[in-house]
Structure formats: structure tokens, C-alpha cells
Design a protein around this motif. Structure first.
Motif, mmCIF file in Angstrom:
data_model
loop_
_atom_site.group_PDB
_atom_site.id
_atom_site.type_symbol
_atom_site.label_atom_id
_atom_site.label_comp_id
_atom_site.label_asym_id
_atom_site.label_seq_id
_atom_site.Cartn_x
_atom_site.Cartn_y
_atom_site.Cartn_z
ATOM 1 N N ALA A 1 0.844 -1.198 0.000
ATOM 2 C CA ALA A 1 0.000 0.000 0.000
ATOM 3 C C ALA A 1 0.871 1.238 0.000
ATOM 4 O O ALA A 1 2.040 1.204 0.414
ATOM 5 N N SER A 2 0.299 2.336 -0.473
ATOM 6 C CA SER A 2 0.977 3.627 -0.422
ATOM 7 C C SER A 2 -0.021 4.697 0.006
ATOM 8 O O SER A 2 -1.219 4.605 -0.287
ATOM 9 N N TYR A 3 0.485 5.684 0.706
ATOM 10 C CA TYR A 3 -0.335 6.833 1.089
ATOM 11 C C TYR A 3 0.496 8.088 0.909
ATOM 12 O O TYR A 3 1.562 8.195 1.513
ATOM 13 N N PRO A 4 0.055 9.029 0.058
ATOM 14 C CA PRO A 4 -1.158 9.007 -0.777
ATOM 15 C C PRO A 4 -1.103 7.888 -1.816
ATOM 16 O O PRO A 4 -0.046 7.348 -2.094
ATOM 17 N N TRP A 5 -2.253 7.610 -2.395
ATOM 18 C CA TRP A 5 -2.306 6.520 -3.361
ATOM 19 C C TRP A 5 -2.284 7.011 -4.801
ATOM 20 O O TRP A 5 -1.998 6.248 -5.712
ATOM 21 N N ARG B 1 4.171 7.433 2.227
ATOM 22 C CA ARG B 1 4.303 6.375 3.232
ATOM 23 C C ARG B 1 3.920 5.049 2.594
ATOM 24 O O ARG B 1 2.785 4.859 2.173
ATOM 25 N N PHE B 2 4.886 4.144 2.517
ATOM 26 C CA PHE B 2 4.636 2.803 2.005
ATOM 27 C C PHE B 2 4.372 1.843 3.167
ATOM 28 O O PHE B 2 4.948 1.986 4.250
ATOM 29 N N THR B 3 3.517 0.861 2.926
ATOM 30 C CA THR B 3 3.349 -0.249 3.859
ATOM 31 C C THR B 3 4.076 -1.451 3.274
ATOM 32 O O THR B 3 3.736 -1.913 2.184
ATOM 33 N N LEU B 4 5.100 -1.919 3.994
ATOM 34 C CA LEU B 4 5.930 -3.028 3.532
ATOM 35 C C LEU B 4 5.624 -4.267 4.368
ATOM 36 O O LEU B 4 5.352 -4.171 5.567
#
Length: 379
Positions: A267-271, A288-291
């Protein structure tokens, strides 16, 4: 005693039967922790209980592999199975529920994400429990292999208390599992059972031995066989640094350090690619990446010059979208046009470098964050 469906069962009759439950191996007296109203302990009962406790102290259950036995690497949603594992930690969530953290040294299958890509797509939880475990607890966990959360109910919790399963190899009978936000969650049902195993149990020893072999290979950097093969989508500059798991990062002894990992960007924020740079500072990336890997999930930030290196400059929105599509497992989809797009994603494994740092020198561990650095997308 009666036979029902080819099983021998004790039959309780409310009119004249009575019962009592006593502590097993750890019991010191003959006071039951649960009993029917008509029960009264006798001298003969005490003799029987003492014999049973002596037998329990020396008896080891056979792990007994059968057609229902699975390892964590073989998990499938909705199937009922037996699992031999080690109980690493128990968290009491409420009076009615606990979470067992169990491990067998193998990696659970990565999830595909069936979801709506949109403003909420960057909000994947890092763990299933509401309050994350402390670093002190995480430091007691193995750094390789999936930690499975198993949710239990009150009746099962009573069994756990008296068996003293914490830190022990056990066998679960007839449990099932599901996925929540791409994380595996085990569930006990009315017919689930748990048995303590001996430290000398062949299967328990085999699991531990295989983990030790995996760990040795990583320490010596002689093989990468325990890590997934990364896709040729990213490159890193830290060639001299060995690979680390995310659990190793979370439990590392130093606050500030650089690591090289094989992860999935889920996931990434913003997308939206058009929002990756600040409107007030159009040359400053802020993402912000979710790894995730088989051991844990973390948030890692891509900021400033690291973002310029990562995306090789400031590509136009459609090229930036194409790069992100690859990372998120949406190579043939568009996520940069606005609006929501239904998709099933299977993000590829990629190699990245991660730097840990702190925001508050008075509380370095409490303010610890992670950044992606020395990494770029190729192709």
C-alpha cells in the motif's frame, strides 16, 4: 462410559452423576477448580488424582502426523487442520478472548488483495491486535518464519492456563484460519484441542533444526534460499549488506541502522501519483509505504532526495503511475486517473534498503521511524 460414533466417551447424567476438574502437572492440592454441586472428594479420588499427575509428569503426547497436518507454509483459508508449533506469547484481549502467537519456522503464503483501490487503500493495519506488542516481547520472537495469531475463547483459555503452554511445543487439533487485511489469523472452534509435546518430539525437533539451518545460512550469507526471489523491478546500492527480515529490523539493538530487505509494497499513502509531491514544495516527495514480508509489516517513508533517486527524477504523472503499478501488483491497471478501481493484486517481491532513525532524542525507541533509501526503480 459409552461408545458414540466409534469413540469412547464419558456419559454424564444430571440425576446421579457428579464431576470435578483438578489441576494436572502443576497441582499441589486436591481442591477442584471446577466441580458440580453434588461432588465431594474422597480418599480414593485423591489416590487416583495423584497417580494421574505422576503419569502426566512423564507422559509425552505423540505429535502424530496425519493427512490433516499442515505447516504454516501450507495454510489455506477455511480448511480445518492440525498444527505442530511453539507458543511464543499469549495476550489477553478480554475476559472472553486471548491471542496466541505461535511459530513453526516456516513462512505462511503471501496474500492476494481483493479490494477497492482508493483513499482507504493506504490504511492496512500493521498487526491484527489493537495494541502492538512491545519491542521487549518482539525481541523474544524468532527473526525468521511467520508468527501466526490464533484467537481463542474463554473455555479454551481455561485449558491453556492449566496446561501452561507458554514457551512449549504443542499440537493443535482441528483449528482453522482466515485472512484479515492480508494477515493470517488462526481460529479455534468447539472441537479444537491442544496437547503439550515433549521437547524431544521428533517433529518439534525437526522444525527447530530447520530454523537453525535457515538462521545459519543468513548469518554466514552463504545462501539466500530462505528469502523469496525478488523481481527485477528495483536496484539497491548496499551490495555489501546482508539481507534482513522486517522482524530483525523491529528488534535490532541499534536505533539507527541501514538494512537491505526483500519485501512487498502492499500500500501507499497518498495513493494517487499526482499527490506524491507536496503542493507547496513540488520537488519534495512525501509518501508512506506499507511493507511486508513473512515476519512482519512496517510503515516506511519515501521522502525528499530518496524519492528522487527512487523514481529517477520527476517523471510525469502517467509514468509515475506506471512505476507504482508494478510495485503494487497492478501492471495492467490504472490507479492514477482518480476514482476507485476494483482489483485483485499480488504485489511482487522487491529489494529495498531501509534506514531506521528517530525523531526525538529523548525517546529514540519510542519515536523510531523507517525510510526507504539507496533504492531505485528500474525499467
Amino acid at each position: 462410559m459409552k461408545i458414540h460414533k466409534q469413540e469412547v466417551l464419558g456419559h454424564y447424567n444430571k440425576k446421579f452423576s457428579s464431576f470435578a476438574l483438578f489441576e494436572g502437572r502443576s497441582g499441589k492440592d486436591f481442591s477442584p477448580y471446577q466441580a458440580s454441586s453434588r461432588f465431594q472428594v474422597t480418599k480414593h479420588d485423591k489416590v487416583c488424582i495423584e497417580k494421574l499427575r505422576t503419569w502426566l509428569a512423564t507422559h509425552n503426547y505423540d505429535s502424530g502426523v496425519n493427512e490433516y497436518s499442515l505447516q504454516l507454509r501450507e495454510l489455506k483459508v477455511g480448511e480445518y487442520f492440525d498444527l505442530i508449533c511453539k507458543v511464543l506469547h499469549i495476550s489477553k484481549v478480554s475476559e472472553e478472548e486471548s491471542i496466541l502467537f505461535v511459530w513453526d519456522g516456516t513462512d505462511a503464503p503471501p496474500a492476494c488483495f481483493e479490494m477497492q483501490l482508493g483513499p482507504q487503500s493506504g490504511s492496512f493495519p500493521l498487526q491484527l491486535e489493537e495494541v502492538p506488542l512491545s519491542r521487549d516481547i518482539l525481541s523474544t520472537f524468532p527473526c525468521i518464519g511467520t508468527i501466526l495469531r490464533i484467537v481463542t475463547g474463554k473455555s479454551f483459555d481455561d485449558t491453556l492456563v492449566h496446561l501452561k503452554v507458554l514457551g512449549q511445543w504443542v499440537k493443535f487439533r482441528n483449528i482453522t484460519c482466515r485472512q484479515k487485511f492480508g494477515l493470517w489469523e488462526g481460529l479455534v472452534v468447539a472441537s479444537s484441542r491442544i496437547f503439550l509435546l515433549s521437547e524431544q518430539d521428533n517433529i518439534a525437533q525437526c522444525c527447530q533444526r530447520k530454523y537453525d539451518e535457515r538462521l545459519l545460512h543468513e548469518v554466514e550469507h552463504t545462501s539466500l534460499w530462505s528469502f523469496p526471489a525478488p523481481a527485477a523491478i528495483t536496484e539497491t546500492q548496499l551490495e555489501h549488506v546482508g539481507l534482513s527480515t522486517l522482524m530483525e529490523i523491529l528488534t535490532h539493538s541499534k536505533v539507527t541502522c541501514k538494512y537491505k530487505c526483500i519485501v512487498r509494497i502492499i500500500a501507499s499513502y497518498p495513493w494517487l501519483a499526482e499527490d506524491f509531491r507536496s503542493p507547496n514544495f513540488p520537488h519534495v516527495y512525501r509518501i508512506r509505504f506499507t511493507l511486508e514480508d513473512s515476519t512482519a509489516r512496517i510503515h516506511a517513508y519515501l521522502y525528499g532526495e530518496d524519492g528522487v533517486e527512487f523514481f529517477e527524477g520527476y517523471p510525469p504523472a502517467h509514468l509515475l503511475t506506471a512505476k507504482m503499478n508494478k510495485l503494487l501488483g497492478l501492471e495492467d491497471k490504472s490507479i492514477g486517473e482518480g476514482g476507485e478501481v476494483a482489483a485483485t493484486r499480488n504485489p511482487p517481491w522487491v529489494q529495498v534498503c531501509i534506514k531506521s532513525y528517530y525523531l526525538d532524542k529523548n525517546d529514540p525507541w519510542g519515536s523510531r521511524h523507517y525510510r526507504i533509501c539507496n533504492t531505485k526503480i528500474v525499467g
